[in-house]
Design an enzyme around this catalytic site. Structure first.
Site, short mmCIF file in Angstrom:
data_model
loop_
_atom_site.label_atom_id
_atom_site.label_comp_id
_atom_site.label_asym_id
_atom_site.label_seq_id
_atom_site.Cartn_x
_atom_site.Cartn_y
_atom_site.Cartn_z
N ILE A 10 0.99 -1.07 0.24
CA ILE A 10 0.14 -0.19 -0.12
C ILE A 10 0.47 1.36 -0.33
O ILE A 10 0.58 2.50 -0.72
CB ILE A 10 -1.17 0.04 0.96
N VAL A 32 1.39 -3.19 8.76
CA VAL A 32 0.65 -1.78 7.49
C VAL A 32 1.54 -0.28 7.99
O VAL A 32 1.68 0.60 7.75
CB VAL A 32 -0.13 -1.72 6.78
N ASP A 33 0.81 -0.52 9.51
CA ASP A 33 1.28 0.51 10.61
C ASP A 33 2.99 0.97 10.32
O ASP A 33 3.20 2.49 10.05
CB ASP A 33 0.49 0.72 11.75
N SER A 116 -7.59 -5.01 10.43
CA SER A 116 -7.26 -6.19 11.78
C SER A 116 -7.72 -7.41 11.26
O SER A 116 -7.25 -8.19 11.86
CB SER A 116 -8.63 -5.80 12.12
N1 APR Z 1 0.78 -2.93 2.21
C1 APR Z 1 -0.91 -3.67 2.29
N2 APR Z 1 -1.04 -4.44 3.19
C2 APR Z 1 -0.65 -4.53 3.96
C3 APR Z 1 1.33 -4.22 4.19
C4 APR Z 1 1.64 -3.48 3.40
N3 APR Z 1 2.36 -2.82 3.01
N4 APR Z 1 2.07 -4.81 5.67
C5 APR Z 1 0.88 -5.30 6.23
N5 APR Z 1 -0.37 -5.41 4.90
C6 APR Z 1 -1.57 -6.32 5.41
C7 APR Z 1 -1.35 -7.24 6.32
O1 APR Z 1 -1.11 -8.37 5.87
C8 APR Z 1 -3.14 -7.90 7.12
O2 APR Z 1 -3.22 -8.29 5.88
O3 APR Z 1 -2.25 -4.94 5.72
C9 APR Z 1 -3.25 -5.91 6.78
C10 APR Z 1 -3.41 -5.35 8.13
O4 APR Z 1 -2.72 -6.38 9.38
P1 APR Z 1 -1.94 -5.04 10.52
O5 APR Z 1 -0.65 -4.04 9.68
O6 APR Z 1 -0.94 -6.27 11.12
O7 APR Z 1 -2.33 -4.57 11.15
P2 APR Z 1 -4.48 -5.07 11.94
O8 APR Z 1 -4.40 -6.50 11.88
O9 APR Z 1 -5.15 -3.91 12.38
O10 APR Z 1 -3.85 -4.84 13.50
C11 APR Z 1 -2.93 -3.32 13.79
O11 APR Z 1 -0.73 -4.06 14.21
O12 APR Z 1 0.89 -2.59 13.13
C12 APR Z 1 0.32 -2.35 14.53
O13 APR Z 1 0.13 -0.87 15.15
C13 APR Z 1 -1.05 -1.44 14.58
O14 APR Z 1 -1.05 -2.20 16.54
C14 APR Z 1 -2.49 -2.13 15.58
C15 APR Z 1 -2.24 -2.96 15.14
#
Ligand code: APR
Length: 334
Positions: A10, A32-33, A116
């Protein structure tokens, strides 16, 4: 195609806004954060610090800084426990609030990760369904191009049962390119000449059954163009133009081109998307494709998957796209 599912990182998406799956502190994290903060640079964190956090299900917006996207919309998804603690409603709210913010900031293109579905443990196929449902509802009333960005293939899996059903259907029906229909009809001892004769006989019989007006209408339909047939079918189904092209996941501009040019020749996926939107039967779909000089072919997995869904009476274009994506085929829509 107003809603598109793509496999990408992304942070590479050149869109007006990307959505970040953040936590309530908005001070960064992993997944992704972490990726978004890493690419955007320290100014993003500095702006986030001024926002005073974000509640689960809500969304806040910042600049994009070193990202190709102009904005970052930070939203906080629910931590999945067992699906009985309001997780679905909170996840739906993330998409709704983020889309509302994008609209207020006149964003024309927005990219979402699967919120999530990583650290927060939301089952990926359910997370995808929530995303598709909320976004497609929004797109029925709003003009915007929305991407759901899948980072890893595992994130985008249709149910095992559906996958094996389709795989079996492909096995039963797929003929490789080298199978020549002429050879196939010889094998069935139906020489081409005879099959043409059969067709003429059918035509005479069908003429006998039709009244004169029906016959006129039928004969008129024979030489109508794709665009004329499409508009006729929309009327026959009692749909509005907008209902039809939205359900086909086709954007308004393309539809108005088809509507205004009686000889417009659509691409095959576009023609099929309209057949799905109109919920045509297999033979009606074949007729519509013929108007655009296409045919469903059993040496083409894309076509066989379409045939599978039509034969099952499943016209949900997003479920069909999930299946096409799972089989590495191009998606439906323009
Ligand atoms: N581009 C697109 N999608 C991504 C990327 C990227 N660069 N990196 C990860 N993802 C996808 C993951 O494969 C997953 O399907 O984003 C989706 C959401 O995963 P997370 O990033 O772990 O987010 P979430 O499950 O909502 O958890 C949020 O994780 O990173 C921490 O600070 C954030 O505490 C929060 C928690």
């Amino acid at each position: 195609m107003p809603l598109e599912i793509v496999r990408n990182d992304i942070t590479k998406m050149t869109v007006d806004a990307i959505v970040n799956a953040a936590n309530e502190s908005l001070l960064g994290g992993g997944g992704v954060d972490g990726a978004i903060h890493y690419v955007a640079g320290p100014e993003l964190l500095a702006e986030c610090k001024t926002l005073g956090g974000c509640k689960t299900g809500k969304a806040k917006i910042t600049g994009g800084y070193n990202l190709p996207a102009k904005y970052v919309i930070h939203t906080v998804g629910p931590i999945y426990e067992d699906g009985k603690h309001g997780e679905k409603a909170l996840l739906e709210s993330c998409y709704r609030e983020s889309l509302a913010l994008a609209k207020v900031h006149n964003c024309e293109t927005v990219a979402f990760p699967l919120i999530s579905s990583g650290v927060y443990g939301y089952p990926k196929d359910q997370a995808l369904k929530v995303a598709i449902d909320v976004i497609s509802d929004f797109l029925l009333e709003n003009e915007m191009k929305v991407y759901i960005v899948i980072f890893d293939k595992a994130a985008y899996k249709i149910s095992e049962k559906l996958f094996s059903d389709i795989a079996e259907y492909i096995d039963d029906n797929y003929v490789d390119e080298h199978t020549d229909y002429r050879r196939e009809s010889m094998r069935m001892n139906v020489p081409m000449q005879a099959s043409i004769g059969l067709f003429e006989a059918d035509l005479c019989e069908c003429k006998a059954m039709l009244s004169d007006d029906d016959l006129d209408a039928k004969l008129k339909q024979i030489d109508e163009s794709f665009s004329q047939m499409l508009l006729r079918k929309i009327d026959e189904k009692g749909m509005t133009d907008a209902e039809c092209y939205k359900k086909a996941n086709i954007d308004r501009k393309l539809f108005s081109k088809i509507r205004s040019d009686v000889h417009y020749k659509p691409s095959k996926p576009t023609a099929i998307a309209f057949a799905i939107s109109l919920e045509l039967t297999l033979s009606e779909t074949e007729d519509m494709l013929k108007k655009a000089r296409f045919a469903l072919s059993h040496s083409n997995k894309f076509d066989i998957i379409i045939e599978y869904f039509i034969s099952k009476g499943n016209y949900n274009i997003f479920e069909i796209n999930e299946a096409l994506f799972a089989f590495d085929q191009s998606l439906l829509g323009a």
